[in-house]
Design a protein around this motif. Structure first.
Motif, PDB file in Angstrom:
ATOM      1  N   LEU A  45      50.891  50.273  89.330  1.00 54.43           N
ATOM      2  CA  LEU A  45      50.355  50.346  87.975  1.00 54.43           C
ATOM      3  C   LEU A  45      48.983  49.704  87.871  1.00 54.43           C
ATOM      4  CD1 LEU A  45      53.645  49.448  86.095  1.00 54.43           C
ATOM      5  CD2 LEU A  45      52.499  51.672  86.015  1.00 54.43           C
ATOM      6  N   LEU A  46      48.721  48.722  88.724  1.00 52.35           N
ATOM      7  CA  LEU A  46      47.456  47.997  88.657  1.00 52.35           C
ATOM      8  C   LEU A  46      46.328  48.666  89.425  1.00 52.35           C
ATOM      9  CD1 LEU A  46      48.845  44.357  88.984  1.00 52.35           C
ATOM     10  CD2 LEU A  46      47.700  45.329  86.980  1.00 52.35           C
ATOM     11  N   VAL A  98      51.352  52.566  76.278  1.00 50.46           N
ATOM     12  CA  VAL A  98      50.765  51.473  75.509  1.00 50.46           C
ATOM     13  C   VAL A  98      51.531  50.175  75.773  1.00 50.46           C
ATOM     14  CG1 VAL A  98      50.305  50.588  73.182  1.00 50.46           C
ATOM     15  CG2 VAL A  98      49.872  52.983  73.707  1.00 50.46           C
ATOM     16  N   ILE A  99      52.859  50.259  75.747  1.00 44.73           N
ATOM     17  CA  ILE A  99      53.686  49.078  76.017  1.00 44.73           C
ATOM     18  C   ILE A  99      53.488  48.614  77.458  1.00 44.73           C
ATOM     19  CG2 ILE A  99      56.058  48.217  76.160  1.00 44.73           C
ATOM     20  CD1 ILE A  99      56.745  50.249  73.909  1.00 44.73           C
ATOM     21  N   THR A 100      53.350  49.555  78.382  1.00 42.01           N
ATOM     22  CA  THR A 100      53.067  49.198  79.777  1.00 42.01           C
ATOM     23  C   THR A 100      51.756  48.429  79.863  1.00 42.01           C
ATOM     24  OG1 THR A 100      54.283  51.117  80.628  1.00 42.01           O
ATOM     25  CG2 THR A 100      52.637  50.119  82.083  1.00 42.01           C
ATOM     26  N   THR A 152      52.130  44.938  78.708  1.00 44.35           N
ATOM     27  CA  THR A 152      52.859  44.160  79.710  1.00 44.35           C
ATOM     28  C   THR A 152      51.950  43.747  80.858  1.00 44.35           C
ATOM     29  OG1 THR A 152      54.883  45.375  79.130  1.00 44.35           O
ATOM     30  CG2 THR A 152      54.897  44.145  81.203  1.00 44.35           C
ATOM     31  N   LEU A 153      51.129  44.663  81.335  1.00 47.25           N
ATOM     32  CA  LEU A 153      50.218  44.348  82.431  1.00 47.25           C
ATOM     33  C   LEU A 153      49.190  43.296  82.016  1.00 47.25           C
ATOM     34  CD1 LEU A 153      49.582  47.909  83.915  1.00 47.25           C
ATOM     35  CD2 LEU A 153      51.112  46.128  84.800  1.00 47.25           C
ATOM     36  N   LYS A 154      48.707  43.382  80.798  1.00 47.91           N
ATOM     37  CA  LYS A 154      47.757  42.381  80.309  1.00 47.91           C
ATOM     38  C   LYS A 154      48.384  40.992  80.295  1.00 47.91           C
ATOM     39  CE  LYS A 154      44.950  45.386  77.326  1.00 47.91           C
ATOM     40  NZ  LYS A 154      44.587  45.720  75.924  1.00 47.91           N
ATOM     41  N   LEU A 155      49.679  40.930  79.983  1.00 51.87           N
ATOM     42  CA  LEU A 155      50.384  39.656  79.955  1.00 51.87           C
ATOM     43  C   LEU A 155      50.662  39.140  81.365  1.00 51.87           C
ATOM     44  CD1 LEU A 155      52.025  37.519  78.223  1.00 51.87           C
ATOM     45  CD2 LEU A 155      54.017  38.965  78.709  1.00 51.87           C
TER      46      LEU A 155
END
Length: 210
Positions: free
Chosen positions: A147-148, A184-186, A189-192
């Motif tokens: 994902l990153l 959007v939720i993903t 989550t990645l930002k967190l």
């Protein structure tokens, strides 16, 4: 470098960052709640997704989503909703102690509030899950490393009345494309989880409420 998103230190950091949002939102009325399951698959940190059954009624059938669903009047709060729906959809029981907190809400086209709940489910063998065939066609994971990677990230631009309206993220090159509110939720989550690693090339606004 991918941080150890499942370390005790990182869990504590995320819990602290989510504490205020969790306290504010967990008992507020919402249309639905979803669980964002952070897991270890073959030792690799990943997020767990479902492919909604094509036999479901409604616009979202056959789409990628996180496990979850509508809030029930008997649910204690949105965390209870997310955990209950995950157990019903996947046969996966997650205790409240493994919930890290509540992410910021998202809104669908009908302006209904959907609350994402982040939880660590630990090591997971997808073959051990018991997805409900009436609700789920497939279960899959995407590693945080996948994902990153920028080559797996994209954006979809939406127009309304012939004019640009808003932009949403999309995550590519997995078993299924992750888009819409799930993307959007993903991104939340990645930002967190990886604030120093995840650098979206475009700021993603919330869906318009009007």
């Amino acid at each position: 470098m991918l941080p150890d998103c499942l370390s005790a230190e990182d869990e504590q950091r995320c819990r602290q960052l989510l504490a205020r949002t969790t306290a504010r939102l967990r008992s507020r009325p919402a249309a639905a709640a979803v669980l964002v399951p952070l897991c270890l698959v073959r030792g690799v940190p990943a997020l767990l997704y479902t492919l909604r059954s094509s036999r479901l009624v409604g616009r979202h059938k056959g789409e990628v989503s996180f496990p979850g669903g509508k809030c029930d009047p008997d649910d204690q709060d949105v965390i209870h909703t997310a955990l209950r729906e995950t157990q019903e959809e996947l046969g996966l029981e997650v205790s409240k102690e493994h919930v890290w907190g509540v992410l910021q809400p998202v809104y669908d086209r009908e302006k209904a509030t959907i609350i994402p709940v982040l939880a660590s489910v630990g090591p997971l063998d997808l073959q051990s899950l018991r997805p409900n065939p009436e609700e789920v066609d497939d279960v899959f994971e995407l590693s945080l490393a996948h994902l990153l990677q920028t080559q797996n990230q994209g954006y979809t631009h939406f127009c309304k009345g012939g004019h640009f309206s808003y932009t949403l993220p999309v995550f590519l090159h997995g078993p299924h494309r992750v888009w819409g509110l799930t993307a959007v939720i993903t991104e939340f989550t990645l930002k967190l989880l990886a604030p120093g690693t995840y650098q979206p090339s475009l700021a993603v606004p919330q869906l318009p409420k009007g």
